[in-house]
Design a protein around this motif. Structure first.
Motif, PDB file in Angstrom:
ATOM      1  N   ILE A  72      60.889  62.291  56.775  1.00 21.70           N
ATOM      2  CA  ILE A  72      61.552  61.287  55.993  1.00 21.70           C
ATOM      3  C   ILE A  72      61.453  62.314  54.309  1.00 21.70           C
ATOM      4  N   TRP A  73      62.629  62.118  53.606  1.00 11.12           N
ATOM      5  CA  TRP A  73      62.765  62.621  52.367  1.00 11.12           C
ATOM      6  C   TRP A  73      63.123  61.669  51.507  1.00 11.12           C
ATOM      7  N   ALA A 111      56.579  63.304  55.331  1.00 14.00           N
ATOM      8  CA  ALA A 111      57.400  63.100  54.247  1.00 14.00           C
ATOM      9  C   ALA A 111      57.199  63.916  53.003  1.00 14.00           C
ATOM     10  N   MET A 139      51.521  58.048  56.204  1.00 12.77           N
ATOM     11  CA  MET A 139      52.624  58.949  56.441  1.00 12.77           C
ATOM     12  C   MET A 139      51.720  60.205  56.041  1.00 12.77           C
TER      13      MET A 139
END
Length: 189
Positions: A72-73, A111, A139
């Protein structure tokens, strides 16, 4: 080895937002090295335990997108030295289990964070707050390198189109390259 999938989560719902434009720059840099998708979530309702089980369809849809992603960015603006309320609302939904007794979909996901803003901090304060939250949610955060571009109006044309400086582009490319490697290592584990 399968191509990794990166899900971009943009902290602004505005279609022409600078952070959406930054995400599109990152997508272009990544090219065919990974699948890169922007999460659309403007239809996600306010978090409300009265409607948590079963979750509304938009919440189920975004959870499935997060589960399908390898990394996830986050692309976050900075509002009053914090990330946006819409991003917080989305994370609140994603941090809740799909059903009682299960974990949430963000747990263990790799992330990274980037951001562009009009002010002098370039989203560093908002990014630090976001790191605190997503670290609490377990995360796996790639903290270095991160991109925080200040004074965005210096890098936009009269129509609000973002044009990165060579230095900012170089930082974004370094982050993209590093995040691809970071996610690949995570996928191989």
């Amino acid at each position: 080895m399968k191509k990794i999938k990166i899900l971009a989560v943009i902290g602004s719902l505005r279609k022409g937002s600078l952070n959406r434009q930054l995400a599109l720059e990152a997508k272009a840099i990544i090219g065919d090295r990974a699948d890169f998708e922007i999460l659309e979530y403007s239809d996600v309702p306010f978090m409300n335990e009265d409607i948590e089980f079963p979750a509304p369809e938009p919440v189920r849809r975004v959870r499935e997108a997060v589960k399908a992603a390898d990394g996830i960015w986050f692309f976050t603006p900075e509002y009053n030295h914090f990330f946006s309320g819409v991003l917080k609302n989305l994370i609140d939904w994603l941090s809740r289990p799909e059903s009682r007794g299960k974990t949430h979909v963000l747990d263990g996901k790799p992330a990274t964070i980037s951001g562009v803003s009009l002010g002098m901090s370039g989203t560093t304060v908002a990014q630090d707050h976001l790191v605190t939250l997503i670290s609490f949610l377990n995360m796996d955060v790639m903290n270095v390198p991160r991109v925080a571009i200040p004074y965005a109006m210096n890098y936009t044309d009269s129509q609000g189109k973002l044009a990165l400086s060579d230095e900012s582009y170089s930082f974004l490319k370094s982050q993209a390259d590093s995040f691809i490697d970071f996610v690949k290592k995570h996928v191989q584990e």
